[in-house]
Design a protein around this motif. Sequence first.
Motif, PDB file in Angstrom:
ATOM      1  N   VAL A   5       0.846  -1.188   0.000  1.00  0.00           N
ATOM      2  CA  VAL A   5       0.000   0.000   0.000  1.00  0.00           C
ATOM      3  C   VAL A   5       0.885   1.243   0.000  1.00  0.00           C
ATOM      4  O   VAL A   5       1.762   1.390   0.854  1.00  0.00           O
ATOM      5  CB  VAL A   5      -0.927   0.021   1.237  1.00  0.00           C
ATOM      6  CG1 VAL A   5      -1.743   1.301   1.284  1.00  0.00           C
ATOM      7  CG2 VAL A   5      -1.814  -1.204   1.261  1.00  0.00           C
ATOM      8  N   LEU A   7      -7.318   1.976  -2.375  1.00  0.00           N
ATOM      9  CA  LEU A   7      -5.906   1.897  -2.030  1.00  0.00           C
ATOM     10  C   LEU A   7      -5.104   2.007  -3.312  1.00  0.00           C
ATOM     11  O   LEU A   7      -5.502   1.479  -4.345  1.00  0.00           O
ATOM     12  CB  LEU A   7      -5.580   0.556  -1.375  1.00  0.00           C
ATOM     13  CG  LEU A   7      -6.347   0.194  -0.111  1.00  0.00           C
ATOM     14  CD1 LEU A   7      -6.062  -1.245   0.263  1.00  0.00           C
ATOM     15  CD2 LEU A   7      -5.978   1.127   1.013  1.00  0.00           C
ATOM     16  N   VAL A  27      -1.747   0.640  -4.753  1.00  0.00           N
ATOM     17  CA  VAL A  27      -0.865  -0.471  -4.407  1.00  0.00           C
ATOM     18  C   VAL A  27       0.264  -0.561  -5.426  1.00  0.00           C
ATOM     19  O   VAL A  27       0.028  -0.533  -6.633  1.00  0.00           O
ATOM     20  CB  VAL A  27      -1.667  -1.796  -4.392  1.00  0.00           C
ATOM     21  CG1 VAL A  27      -0.761  -2.977  -4.075  1.00  0.00           C
ATOM     22  CG2 VAL A  27      -2.807  -1.720  -3.398  1.00  0.00           C
TER      23      VAL A  27
END
Length: 67
Positions: free
Chosen positions: A11, A28, A30
Motif C-alpha cells: 500500500v 488503495l 498499491v
Amino acid sequence: MAGQDAWSGTVVRKGRALLDGSNLYRRLEVRLADGTTTRVRVGRSLWKDLQVGDRLVKEAGAEPRRA
C-alpha cells in the motif's frame, strides 16, 4: 483490476471519495511486485485495518487481504 487477477503488493496511498454523491468508495493505491501501481477498491474493514507500507495479497477469484 479484474476479479480473476492474482497479485501482491504494498500500500502506497489510502483514499476515499463520494464519486457518485451518495456512496463512499474506499481505495488503495498499491505498488505491485513488478513496480507498477494500481488502484484497488476495498471494503471498510480492510481499509481501516491497513496503513501505508502494509502488504496485500489477492488470489484469483478472492478479495484482497492483508499479507
